[in-house]
Scaffold this motif. Structure first.
Motif, PDB file in Angstrom:
ATOM      1  N   VAL A 113      33.130  57.366  81.020  1.00 44.64           N
ATOM      2  CA  VAL A 113      33.046  58.835  80.624  1.00 44.64           C
ATOM      3  C   VAL A 113      34.509  59.150  79.985  1.00 44.64           C
ATOM      4  O   VAL A 113      35.327  58.807  80.685  1.00 44.64           O
ATOM      5  N   THR A 114      34.455  59.773  78.951  1.00 45.14           N
ATOM      6  CA  THR A 114      35.879  60.120  78.304  1.00 45.14           C
ATOM      7  C   THR A 114      35.658  61.798  78.065  1.00 45.14           C
ATOM      8  O   THR A 114      35.329  61.962  76.687  1.00 45.14           O
ATOM      9  N   PRO A 115      35.747  62.603  78.750  1.00 45.49           N
ATOM     10  CA  PRO A 115      35.330  64.112  78.441  1.00 45.49           C
ATOM     11  C   PRO A 115      36.479  64.589  77.252  1.00 45.49           C
ATOM     12  O   PRO A 115      37.509  64.001  77.229  1.00 45.49           O
ATOM     13  N   HIS A 116      36.093  65.245  76.302  1.00 45.47           N
ATOM     14  CA  HIS A 116      36.885  65.745  75.357  1.00 45.47           C
ATOM     15  C   HIS A 116      36.573  67.240  75.256  1.00 45.47           C
ATOM     16  O   HIS A 116      35.360  67.499  75.432  1.00 45.47           O
ATOM     17  N   PHE A 117      37.770  67.837  74.805  1.00 44.84           N
ATOM     18  CA  PHE A 117      37.701  69.420  74.749  1.00 44.84           C
ATOM     19  C   PHE A 117      37.723  69.610  73.257  1.00 44.84           C
ATOM     20  O   PHE A 117      38.351  69.358  72.363  1.00 44.84           O
ATOM     21  N   ASP A 118      36.742  70.735  73.133  1.00 42.52           N
ATOM     22  CA  ASP A 118      36.319  71.106  71.834  1.00 42.52           C
ATOM     23  C   ASP A 118      36.581  72.629  71.588  1.00 42.52           C
ATOM     24  O   ASP A 118      35.568  73.625  72.031  1.00 42.52           O
ATOM     25  N   PRO A 119      37.667  73.179  71.434  1.00 40.51           N
ATOM     26  CA  PRO A 119      37.990  74.760  71.654  1.00 40.51           C
ATOM     27  C   PRO A 119      37.108  75.455  70.597  1.00 40.51           C
ATOM     28  O   PRO A 119      36.784  75.229  69.578  1.00 40.51           O
ATOM     29  N   ASN A 120      36.950  76.719  71.179  1.00 40.93           N
ATOM     30  CA  ASN A 120      36.302  77.744  70.238  1.00 40.93           C
ATOM     31  C   ASN A 120      37.298  78.524  69.710  1.00 40.93           C
ATOM     32  O   ASN A 120      38.115  79.137  70.217  1.00 40.93           O
ATOM     33  N   LYS A 121      37.182  78.696  68.335  1.00 48.19           N
ATOM     34  CA  LYS A 121      38.435  79.058  67.642  1.00 48.19           C
ATOM     35  C   LYS A 121      38.002  80.479  66.614  1.00 48.19           C
ATOM     36  O   LYS A 121      38.841  80.545  65.651  1.00 48.19           O
ATOM     37  N   ARG A 150      50.205  74.854  69.648  1.00 49.71           N
ATOM     38  CA  ARG A 150      50.801  73.980  70.304  1.00 49.71           C
ATOM     39  C   ARG A 150      50.049  73.372  71.633  1.00 49.71           C
ATOM     40  O   ARG A 150      50.015  72.091  71.747  1.00 49.71           O
ATOM     41  N   SER A 151      49.507  74.023  72.318  1.00 49.21           N
ATOM     42  CA  SER A 151      48.996  73.484  73.785  1.00 49.21           C
ATOM     43  C   SER A 151      47.715  72.833  73.289  1.00 49.21           C
ATOM     44  O   SER A 151      47.477  71.877  73.799  1.00 49.21           O
ATOM     45  N   TYR A 152      46.909  73.376  72.445  1.00 44.73           N
ATOM     46  CA  TYR A 152      45.532  72.677  72.197  1.00 44.73           C
ATOM     47  C   TYR A 152      45.864  71.481  71.458  1.00 44.73           C
ATOM     48  O   TYR A 152      45.156  70.447  71.883  1.00 44.73           O
ATOM     49  N   PRO A 153      46.633  71.304  70.457  1.00 47.85           N
ATOM     50  CA  PRO A 153      46.862  70.117  69.561  1.00 47.85           C
ATOM     51  C   PRO A 153      47.503  69.127  70.536  1.00 47.85           C
ATOM     52  O   PRO A 153      47.209  67.903  70.253  1.00 47.85           O
ATOM     53  N   TYR A 154      48.439  69.680  71.372  1.00 49.30           N
ATOM     54  CA  TYR A 154      49.069  68.515  72.253  1.00 49.30           C
ATOM     55  C   TYR A 154      48.217  67.924  73.055  1.00 49.30           C
ATOM     56  O   TYR A 154      48.103  66.635  73.318  1.00 49.30           O
ATOM     57  N   TYR A 155      47.482  68.628  73.733  1.00 50.59           N
ATOM     58  CA  TYR A 155      46.342  68.281  74.637  1.00 50.59           C
ATOM     59  C   TYR A 155      45.394  67.099  74.139  1.00 50.59           C
ATOM     60  O   TYR A 155      44.931  66.228  74.457  1.00 50.59           O
ATOM     61  N   LYS A 156      45.071  67.713  72.646  1.00 50.02           N
ATOM     62  CA  LYS A 156      44.110  66.524  71.876  1.00 50.02           C
ATOM     63  C   LYS A 156      44.620  65.323  71.672  1.00 50.02           C
ATOM     64  O   LYS A 156      43.896  64.275  71.665  1.00 50.02           O
ATOM     65  N   ARG A 157      46.044  65.503  71.476  1.00 46.21           N
ATOM     66  CA  ARG A 157      46.579  64.094  71.331  1.00 46.21           C
ATOM     67  C   ARG A 157      46.606  63.153  72.600  1.00 46.21           C
ATOM     68  O   ARG A 157      46.283  61.861  72.438  1.00 46.21           O
ATOM     69  N   TYR A 158      46.458  63.941  73.691  1.00 41.98           N
ATOM     70  CA  TYR A 158      46.393  63.025  74.892  1.00 41.98           C
ATOM     71  C   TYR A 158      44.991  62.470  74.956  1.00 41.98           C
ATOM     72  O   TYR A 158      44.697  61.516  75.353  1.00 41.98           O
ATOM     73  N   GLU A 159      44.123  63.269  74.653  1.00 48.04           N
ATOM     74  CA  GLU A 159      42.679  62.967  74.607  1.00 48.04           C
ATOM     75  C   GLU A 159      42.513  61.797  73.676  1.00 48.04           C
ATOM     76  O   GLU A 159      41.471  60.742  73.706  1.00 48.04           O
ATOM     77  N   GLU A 227      45.162  70.341  83.059  1.00 44.10           N
ATOM     78  CA  GLU A 227      45.429  71.527  84.135  1.00 44.10           C
ATOM     79  C   GLU A 227      46.553  72.499  83.623  1.00 44.10           C
ATOM     80  O   GLU A 227      46.652  73.488  84.024  1.00 44.10           O
ATOM     81  N   GLY A 228      47.530  71.828  82.796  1.00 42.07           N
ATOM     82  CA  GLY A 228      48.520  72.767  82.276  1.00 42.07           C
ATOM     83  C   GLY A 228      47.696  73.844  81.362  1.00 42.07           C
ATOM     84  O   GLY A 228      48.061  74.727  81.315  1.00 42.07           O
ATOM     85  N   VAL A 229      46.730  73.204  80.374  1.00 45.85           N
ATOM     86  CA  VAL A 229      46.322  74.228  79.616  1.00 45.85           C
ATOM     87  C   VAL A 229      45.386  75.107  80.123  1.00 45.85           C
ATOM     88  O   VAL A 229      45.367  76.304  79.712  1.00 45.85           O
ATOM     89  N   ILE A 230      44.555  74.574  81.269  1.00 41.46           N
ATOM     90  CA  ILE A 230      44.087  75.721  81.837  1.00 41.46           C
ATOM     91  C   ILE A 230      44.655  76.811  82.302  1.00 41.46           C
ATOM     92  O   ILE A 230      44.269  78.101  82.275  1.00 41.46           O
ATOM     93  N   LYS A 231      46.090  76.619  82.862  1.00 41.93           N
ATOM     94  CA  LYS A 231      47.007  77.528  83.430  1.00 41.93           C
ATOM     95  C   LYS A 231      47.224  78.594  82.216  1.00 41.93           C
ATOM     96  O   LYS A 231      47.560  79.594  82.471  1.00 41.93           O
ATOM     97  N   ASN A 232      47.708  77.787  81.249  1.00 39.24           N
ATOM     98  CA  ASN A 232      48.081  78.661  79.917  1.00 39.24           C
ATOM     99  C   ASN A 232      46.670  79.580  79.389  1.00 39.24           C
ATOM    100  O   ASN A 232      46.875  80.708  78.999  1.00 39.24           O
TER     101      ASN A 232
END
Length: 246
Positions: A113-121, A150-159, A227-232
């Motif tokens: 499993v590799t969860p990936h986040f697809d934000p609603n924009k 910043r936060s969303y693209p940065y998290y995307k790179r981790y994924e 978890e950091g993005v969740i806080k944001n």
């Protein structure tokens, strides 16, 4: 009304009352200027009302989008807890069991499993199309931009880094030992089997044991950032709610 003023003006001219006519002309000009200023002010009020309504619409749509993002990301982070546990469980199973059984088949499927986040924009795209200055609160406007730019693209790179790791390292080694079949009844839709011969090999394969640690490491890094993005997101939701209530 215009004919009425013209009649008065013409009457004064005909009576040769120049001084009164000049005073009247000045008064007429003043009335026209006042009328223009009033019209401009009403137009400004209408523009401000339209801008305020647009701002409220965008903030409400952002709030809906962010609420959905928060729920999705919280689910992803929860899945990552399962992945961390599965890495340990597989290691312990291999260490303590001479024969494979359904317990290891279940946890192995979790490692894929590799969860990936697809934000609603949609809300942010609307804001960009109308101009970010629509948001009157400078701090709120800055926080919105920071999250999406910043936060969303940065998290995307981790994924993306984790996906590359999975494709290059995890998947090849898992498929080396395990036979994978699609099974809709399984939680992660994977049905994994391993022969006794391959199981004996896997128990002494240092590369596989190192892979389990690496999967946990990659997953924990993404989870920490998530978890950091969740806080944001939670902070921005609170700010939007406050702005809408003022």
């Amino acid at each position: 009304m215009i004919k009425f003023f013209r009649h008065i003006r013409q009457s004064m001219i005909n009576q040769n009352r120049t001084k009164k006519y000049l005073l009247y002309a000045i008064g007429e000009i003043v009335l026209v200027v006042i009328g223009i200023l009033i019209a401009l002010q009403i137009n400004n009020w209408n523009d401000e009302r339209k801008t305020k309504n647009l701002e409220e619409k965008i903030l409400k749509e952002l709030h809906v989008n962010l609420s959905m993002d928060l729920e999705e990301l919280q689910d992803d982070v929860s899945y990552m807890d399962n992945i961390n546990s599965a890495s340990l469980d597989v290691r312990e199973f291999i260490k303590n069991n001479e024969f494979p059984n359904d317990s290891i088949f279940k946890v192995i499927s979790i490692l894929r499993v590799t969860p990936h986040f697809d934000p609603n924009k949609s809300g942010y795209q609307l804001l960009q199309s109308k101009g970010v200055e629509v948001i009157s609160n400078d701090s709120l406007r800055n926080d919105i931009s920071l999250l999406y730019e910043r936060s969303y693209p940065y998290y995307k790179r981790y994924e993306e880094e984790r996906l590359r790791f999975h494709a290059l390292h995890s998947e090849p080694l898992l498929l080396k030992y395990f036979t994978m079949q699609f099974n809709l009844s399984r939680k992660y839709y994977g049905d994994f089997k391993i022969s006794q011969e391959d199981y004996n090999k896997i128990r002494t394969d240092d590369a596989f044991l190192k892979l389990l640690s690496a999967i946990a490491f990659e997953n924990a890094a993404v989870q920490n950032r998530g978890e950091g993005v969740i806080k944001n997101i939670e902070s921005l939701l609170n700010s939007i709610e406050k702005e809408l209530s003022d």
